[in-house]
Design an enzyme around this catalytic site. Structure first.
Site, PDB file in Angstrom:
ATOM      1  N   GLN A 191      -0.952  -1.399   2.260  1.00  0.00           N
ATOM      2  CA  GLN A 191      -1.227  -2.241   1.097  1.00  0.00           C
ATOM      3  C   GLN A 191      -1.879  -1.371   0.033  1.00  0.00           C
ATOM      4  O   GLN A 191      -2.741  -0.556   0.339  1.00  0.00           O
ATOM      5  CB  GLN A 191      -2.168  -3.352   1.563  1.00  0.00           C
ATOM      6  CG  GLN A 191      -3.411  -3.585   0.760  1.00  0.00           C
ATOM      7  CD  GLN A 191      -3.237  -4.748  -0.172  1.00  0.00           C
ATOM      8  OE1 GLN A 191      -2.514  -5.690   0.113  1.00  0.00           O
ATOM      9  NE2 GLN A 191      -3.893  -4.686  -1.292  1.00  0.00           N
ATOM     10  N   ARG A 193      -3.103  -0.977  -4.383  1.00  0.00           N
ATOM     11  CA  ARG A 193      -3.185  -1.439  -5.774  1.00  0.00           C
ATOM     12  C   ARG A 193      -3.543  -0.238  -6.639  1.00  0.00           C
ATOM     13  O   ARG A 193      -4.260  -0.330  -7.605  1.00  0.00           O
ATOM     14  CB  ARG A 193      -4.201  -2.569  -5.909  1.00  0.00           C
ATOM     15  CG  ARG A 193      -5.535  -2.290  -5.256  1.00  0.00           C
ATOM     16  CD  ARG A 193      -6.470  -3.487  -5.316  1.00  0.00           C
ATOM     17  NE  ARG A 193      -7.523  -3.371  -4.325  1.00  0.00           N
ATOM     18  CZ  ARG A 193      -8.817  -3.444  -4.594  1.00  0.00           C
ATOM     19  NH1 ARG A 193      -9.239  -3.630  -5.805  1.00  0.00           N
ATOM     20  NH2 ARG A 193      -9.703  -3.337  -3.636  1.00  0.00           N
ATOM     21  N   ASN A 194      -3.072   0.932  -6.177  1.00  0.00           N
ATOM     22  CA  ASN A 194      -3.434   2.177  -6.830  1.00  0.00           C
ATOM     23  C   ASN A 194      -2.263   3.152  -6.832  1.00  0.00           C
ATOM     24  O   ASN A 194      -1.329   2.989  -6.055  1.00  0.00           O
ATOM     25  CB  ASN A 194      -4.584   2.814  -6.048  1.00  0.00           C
ATOM     26  CG  ASN A 194      -5.693   3.239  -6.976  1.00  0.00           C
ATOM     27  OD1 ASN A 194      -5.416   3.753  -8.061  1.00  0.00           O
ATOM     28  ND2 ASN A 194      -6.921   3.030  -6.561  1.00  0.00           N
ATOM     29  N   ARG A 286     -11.261   2.322   4.420  1.00  0.00           N
ATOM     30  CA  ARG A 286     -12.649   2.020   4.068  1.00  0.00           C
ATOM     31  C   ARG A 286     -12.674   0.963   2.965  1.00  0.00           C
ATOM     32  O   ARG A 286     -11.909   1.046   2.015  1.00  0.00           O
ATOM     33  CB  ARG A 286     -13.284   3.328   3.572  1.00  0.00           C
ATOM     34  CG  ARG A 286     -14.744   3.289   3.359  1.00  0.00           C
ATOM     35  CD  ARG A 286     -15.203   4.649   2.826  1.00  0.00           C
ATOM     36  NE  ARG A 286     -16.651   4.667   2.647  1.00  0.00           N
ATOM     37  CZ  ARG A 286     -17.277   4.157   1.605  1.00  0.00           C
ATOM     38  NH1 ARG A 286     -16.584   3.600   0.629  1.00  0.00           N
ATOM     39  NH2 ARG A 286     -18.591   4.218   1.532  1.00  0.00           N
ATOM     40  N   ASP A 287     -13.516  -0.023   3.108  1.00  0.00           N
ATOM     41  CA  ASP A 287     -13.739  -1.059   2.090  1.00  0.00           C
ATOM     42  C   ASP A 287     -12.430  -1.705   1.613  1.00  0.00           C
ATOM     43  O   ASP A 287     -12.229  -1.905   0.410  1.00  0.00           O
ATOM     44  CB  ASP A 287     -14.502  -0.456   0.898  1.00  0.00           C
ATOM     45  CG  ASP A 287     -15.183  -1.547   0.068  1.00  0.00           C
ATOM     46  OD1 ASP A 287     -15.454  -2.630   0.611  1.00  0.00           O
ATOM     47  OD2 ASP A 287     -15.441  -1.309  -1.133  1.00  0.00           O
ATOM     48  N   ALA A 289      -9.859  -4.145   0.340  1.00  0.00           N
ATOM     49  CA  ALA A 289      -9.936  -5.363  -0.503  1.00  0.00           C
ATOM     50  C   ALA A 289     -11.354  -5.652  -0.992  1.00  0.00           C
ATOM     51  O   ALA A 289     -11.680  -6.786  -1.334  1.00  0.00           O
ATOM     52  CB  ALA A 289      -9.378  -6.584   0.226  1.00  0.00           C
TER      53      ALA A 289
END
Lengths: 382, 70
Positions: A191, A193-194, A286-287, A289
């Protein structure tokens, strides 16, 4: 092939005569305008991305998801999929009736079979889902701005909305057939968003070493100011895959879905969605969402302990970085060198370099990827 | 919200063994442990999804047109 969540892929997209009939009937129905995020939710319900949901959650489902992180039938489900309406709108819509859901521009989207209208506690929603009531959290801010009444019931989708990225839009039914066609028995989902840096590639290829294929699944939709634009993310991944992946081992398709920034709960939700696409594994870094410092760095990994029945296996990754001495991407378990030899994959640093027109060093980003990003005049969300 | 609960009997020796096993693990009770193990077991038994030949052919055509398969 892995079973969809709940055992059956939901398909509520109207076709042929049924669609025509619904459109005819819709002319006489009360209309409710919904925003783009709700349109995405409707489409994700109807095309099976949110299987086993057939519609927006009713009161008991909403409560169960908030308090138990499960649907009333005990199936894991961590993010409430709900539709809000103002009191005036809710008052003119009758339980047991049908409602035409239309986009903000007035395009007919779906028929809602309204089963229930109910009020809810926004604070409880925020505290349970986002683990904070701080209005600076984007999810909490959105919950605070929600309207007073929730509408529940199954939806029948009239049309899938067109996007500039339709070439990358696949339904779970399509990805399942695609994976089968490729002969993949195990598929790992990534997944994003980058735009991809070398760290992402390391993570994906490490996971791919143990699976038959990778499903790169960028989330398209509302983002924060300063995030990369959707078209930049897609173009940069296309470039990375073309130059550095085996065509028969990597697939990219978009997921049109709102980012909630709900950290651990959203990690479980993301896993369920990818299970519906036919993935057997999902990468959780790591972290995942997360936003700001609202969640512990590995809370999104720890929460999987509570869901032995998820049906999709998480692959956990901790921090990784480039080591000058090792001359490769490493992590704390495999590199003996001091921190002074390490270069962190800092998104902010890479972004700053790109803004200044500098190509990041190849240890951080593939030159082809950097060049393609720099071809965009404004690569970031304003 | 209180979940509806039902009783299942297990041998007392097994119950005590679970009590010993979960000590210090963070699992709150024998009931929680049993529910966790059963949920895991049941999730593995879920059947896969099958599509009709016609559906598959239609989808394959679109996948070909988009360049996902040759």
């Amino acid at each position: 092939m892995i079973a969809p969540h709940g055992g059956k892929l939901v398909d509520r997209l109207l076709k042929g005569a049924c669609r025509e009939e619904a459109l005819d009937k819709a002319r006489a129905l009360p209309v409710l305008r919904i925003d783009d995020e709700s349109v995405s939710d409707v489409e994700n319900i109807a095309t099976g991305v949110f299987s086993p949901l057939e519609g927006f959650l009713g009161r008991s489902g909403f409560r169960s998801v908030l308090r138990e992180m499960r649907l009333p039938d005990d199936l894991p489900w961590t993010i409430p999929v709900i539709l809000d309406a103002g009191r005036e709108d809710a008052a003119r819509l009758k339980e047991g009736g049908e409602v035409l859901l239309a986009s903000e521009a007035g395009r007919p989207v779906a028929i809602l079979h309204l089963e229930e209208k109910y009020e809810y506690d926004r604070n409880e929603l925020a505290e349970k889902v986002f683990l904070t009531s701080d209005r600076a959290h984007p999810g909490v801010a959105k919950a605070a701005a929600m309207k007073d009444v929730l509408l529940a019931g199954p939806v029948d989708l009239i049309d899938i909305s067109p996007t500039p990225f339709d070439r990358y839009k696949l339904s779970p039914k399509e990805t399942r057939i695609l994976f089968k066609e490729k002969g993949w028995k195990t598929v790992v989902a990534f997944q994003t968003r980058n735009t991809p840096h070398i760290g992402h590639e390391y993570l994906q290829k490490t996971a791919l070493t143990f699976t038959d294929g990778i499903f790169v699944n960028p989330v398209i939709g509302r983002k924060k100011k300063g995030d990369f634009k959707d078209e930049v993310i897609l173009t940069s991944y296309e470039e990375l895959i073309r130059n550095y992946y085996l065509k028969e081992r990597a697939v990219m398709a978009i997921l049109q879905m709102e980012m909630r920034y709900a950290g651990p709960r959203e990690a479980i939700f993301h896993a369920i969605v990818r299970k519906n696409f036919g993935c057997t594994h999902i990468i959780i870094g790591r972290d995942h969402a997360g936003v700001g410092n609202y969640y512990q760095p590995y809370a999104a990994q720890d929460i999987f302990e509570e869901f032995p029945d998820l049906g999709i296996a998480p692959l956990f990754f901790r921090s990784f970085y480039h080591c000058r001495k090792c001359r490769s991407v490493v992590n704390e378990k495999i590199c003996p060198h001091p921190a002074s030899e390490h270069i962190q994959f800092s998104g902010t640093m890479i972004r700053d370099m790109l803004v200044k027109g500098e190509i990041p060093p190849p240890e951080l980003m593939r030159p082809e990827v950097a060049e393609v990003i720099m071809r965009f005049k404004d690569p970031f969300v304003e | 919200m209180d979940k509806e609960l039902m009783a299942v009997s297990i041998p007392a020796t097994l119950y005590r063994k679970i009590e010993e096993t979960i000590k210090g693990t963070g699992v709150a009770s024998v009931e929680d442990y049993v529910a966790k193990v059963l949920r895991e077991k049941l999730s593995l038994a879920a059947p896969g999804e099958a599509f009709t030949k016609e559906d598959e052919e239609k989808v394959k055509e679109r996948l070909k047109a988009l360049g996902y398969i040759d």
